[in-house]
Design a protein around this motif. Sequence first.
Motif, short mmCIF file in Angstrom:
data_model
loop_
_atom_site.label_atom_id
_atom_site.label_comp_id
_atom_site.label_asym_id
_atom_site.label_seq_id
_atom_site.Cartn_x
_atom_site.Cartn_y
_atom_site.Cartn_z
N ASP A 565 0.84 -1.19 0.00
CA ASP A 565 0.00 0.00 0.00
C ASP A 565 0.88 1.25 0.00
N THR A 566 0.83 1.99 -1.06
CA THR A 566 1.72 3.16 -1.18
C THR A 566 1.33 4.30 -0.25
N ASP A 567 0.19 4.18 0.42
CA ASP A 567 -0.24 5.24 1.33
C ASP A 567 0.11 4.95 2.79
N MET A 568 0.92 3.92 3.05
CA MET A 568 1.36 3.61 4.42
C MET A 568 2.86 3.31 4.39
N ILE A 569 3.60 4.02 5.23
CA ILE A 569 5.07 3.87 5.24
C ILE A 569 5.53 3.58 6.67
N PRO A 570 6.16 2.44 6.92
CA PRO A 570 6.66 2.13 8.27
C PRO A 570 7.86 3.00 8.62
N LEU A 571 7.90 3.44 9.87
CA LEU A 571 8.98 4.33 10.31
C LEU A 571 9.82 3.75 11.43
N LEU A 572 9.13 3.32 12.52
CA LEU A 572 9.83 2.95 13.75
C LEU A 572 9.12 1.77 14.41
N VAL A 573 9.83 1.12 15.34
CA VAL A 573 9.25 0.14 16.23
C VAL A 573 9.46 0.63 17.65
N LYS A 574 8.38 0.67 18.45
CA LYS A 574 8.46 1.10 19.84
C LYS A 574 8.27 -0.12 20.74
N ASP A 575 9.22 -0.34 21.67
CA ASP A 575 9.09 -1.51 22.53
C ASP A 575 8.21 -1.19 23.75
N ASN A 576 8.11 -2.16 24.66
CA ASN A 576 7.22 -2.01 25.82
C ASN A 576 7.64 -0.89 26.77
N LYS A 577 8.92 -0.49 26.69
CA LYS A 577 9.43 0.56 27.56
C LYS A 577 9.45 1.93 26.87
N GLY A 578 8.94 1.97 25.66
CA GLY A 578 8.90 3.23 24.93
C GLY A 578 10.16 3.52 24.14
N VAL A 579 11.11 2.58 24.09
CA VAL A 579 12.34 2.77 23.33
C VAL A 579 12.04 2.60 21.85
N LEU A 580 12.52 3.52 21.04
CA LEU A 580 12.24 3.52 19.61
C LEU A 580 13.42 2.98 18.82
N GLU A 581 13.15 2.21 17.78
CA GLU A 581 14.18 1.70 16.88
C GLU A 581 13.78 2.03 15.46
N ILE A 582 14.72 2.61 14.72
CA ILE A 582 14.45 3.03 13.34
C ILE A 582 14.39 1.80 12.43
N ILE A 583 13.37 1.75 11.60
CA ILE A 583 13.25 0.67 10.63
C ILE A 583 14.06 1.02 9.39
N SER A 584 14.92 0.11 8.97
CA SER A 584 15.67 0.33 7.74
C SER A 584 14.94 -0.34 6.58
N SER A 585 15.40 -0.07 5.37
CA SER A 585 14.77 -0.69 4.21
C SER A 585 14.92 -2.21 4.27
N TYR A 586 15.95 -2.65 4.99
CA TYR A 586 16.10 -4.08 5.26
C TYR A 586 15.33 -4.34 6.55
N SER A 587 14.00 -4.46 6.46
CA SER A 587 13.12 -4.41 7.62
C SER A 587 13.37 -5.52 8.62
N LYS A 588 14.02 -6.61 8.21
CA LYS A 588 14.28 -7.70 9.14
C LYS A 588 15.42 -7.36 10.09
N SER A 589 15.99 -6.16 9.94
CA SER A 589 17.08 -5.76 10.82
C SER A 589 16.60 -5.52 12.25
N ILE A 590 15.31 -5.37 12.46
CA ILE A 590 14.76 -5.26 13.81
C ILE A 590 14.94 -6.62 14.48
N SER A 591 15.85 -6.71 15.42
CA SER A 591 16.25 -8.02 15.96
C SER A 591 15.24 -8.60 16.93
N LYS A 592 14.53 -7.74 17.65
CA LYS A 592 13.65 -8.23 18.71
C LYS A 592 12.24 -7.70 18.53
N ILE A 593 11.28 -8.61 18.44
CA ILE A 593 9.87 -8.25 18.34
C ILE A 593 9.10 -9.08 19.36
N GLU A 594 8.35 -8.43 20.24
CA GLU A 594 7.56 -9.13 21.25
C GLU A 594 6.15 -8.57 21.29
#
Length: 612
Positions: A565-594
């Motif tokens: 969907d060209t009208d939605m662009i992922p930016l960041l992942v926020k964990d349970n403590k509010g810490v933000l991690e930038i999503i790269s074009s290599y989206s699997k670089s986010i090491s931890k998802i809970e």
Amino acid sequence: MLELAGIIILGILAQWVAWKLKIPAILPLILIGLTVGPIAAEFLSDDGTKWIEPIWNGEKGLFPGEGLYYFVSLAISIILFEGGLTLKRSEINNVGPVITKLITLGSAVTFFGAGILAHFIFGLSFELSFLFSGLIIVTGPTVITPILRNIPLKKDVSTVLKWEGILIDPIGALVAVLVFEFISVEGDSGFTKTALIEFGKIILFGTTFGFTFAHALAFAINKKLVPHYLLNVVSLSTVLLVFVESEIFAHESGLLAVVVMGMVLGNGKLENIKELLYFKESLSVLLISILFILLAANINIEDLMLLNTWKTVVLFAAVVFVIRPLAVFLSTSKSKLKINEKIFISWVGPRGIVAAGIASLFGSKLVKQGVEGAEYITPLVFMIVLGTVLLNATTARAFAKVIGVFLRRSEGILIVGASQVSRLIGRYLEDNGRHVVLIDSNQTNIQLAQDVGIEAINTDIYSETLDDNIELNDMGFLMALTGSEDINKYAINKFGEQFGENGSFRLITVDEMQDPTNNPKEGLFSHTDDFILLTEVARKYPEIHELEIEDRKHYEELIEITNRDTDMIPLLVKDNKGVLEIISSYSKSISKIEKGFRLVYLGKPFNNVNKI
């Protein structure tokens, strides 16, 4: 001729050594000046003469008569004007009250505390003791800035030290002028009244001339009344005119006038302000190099021998370890600064060019007038200057680590480009506790960013100003979000190591977007969105949303949806403590998802999304 050329060559050499060793230039400059002056006269010359002699027997030397006084006065005025240009009101939103107290209450504590100590330790008269304490009120940007450049600190701490250093220069000078007037006015009749009248004239004419000429110069520049090739020299001549005219109406008011003029110009809507800053900065470096060597060389070995006593150590220790901390803690009471931050500000208080310059001028004048004890003023102030610079330059970084103000992980985010997309992302990050700075050469974009409460700097990415900006010491992430592929790549290559120690990212190029196999890890957000698509989505849906994630599989499904969907662009992942991690074009670089993590994205909302 040889002496004049030698001063310039040695001064620039000292500046290079200071840059290489990451220390304040004042340190090698004073050491060189003492070497070619009193040390050379005592130990290196066969006939006992100095290698560089600013004044000899009052009427000979490089600057006979009052020549040295006039040269130093004009040079200091240019240096203070350049400092005033760098002052921005937007920088002190969080620490304004602290800075106000430091330059008022803190100055009063230093003035009275150091004055009383000098009187009882060295036996100086109260007039001379308070002249000494007035001179050492100042810290100075020329010594603070090189120290802070080498230490990653919280923005509030570095901003307090920077603003204190610049604003307190004219205050210290004015206090010293007031005391000097008290000493110089002969007789007891009308003594206090005369001095206070002089001080009032200094304030009145200094602020009036500075404010008026600043607006006049800005008007002339903005209306193109000054050709571009004459911009810098006309500005320089105007500064000198303001200083001299103000001095004519009220003696010693010129320093205040040029600082006010610089502050008004720096905070106004002046075109070509960057060019003016570059020129004045280069000129200040040259003048500082010449001044410190001249002033140090002008000291005699007899003056230095006055400090060969235990009293010197006691006075220095009391000023550094008692007076300075007392002034800082009183000034920062009820502020948001933590105890360790207050301790660090107490530790970093090196004195600079204004203290040394005015001490040399006033000291020599009072000696000529035959004032008893005046010979102590110049060497005592130089002792404080050299001692505090040496102490802070060698220990500030280690001390910052010991007391815990050293940023071991810089969490600030520097965004190159201040377009609507950058402003939306920057505002979201600020709302989530991150220090964000946007940079752009487009003044309109910068103003729009500042209007929504985002810190923004109007600068060219190809300029050198970012290298020296101490407010960017806490930057640990770099995001290049401009519409130029060349600028984005340049930003990563040039500043990735300096500002992106935790991650440097840029928007993918059109060619990379067309080739699914070319998926750089420094690419931002996704492999399907470049600047044009981001701009279009931000125009249609100028909102950032959060969506709760169930697990990694759910996260990857959401990424796939946003990719389609060209009208939605992922930016960041926020964990349970509010810490933000930038999503790269290599989206699997986010090491931890809970479960409970949230996907932060730009564009049209999912049905169950919570708008931010």
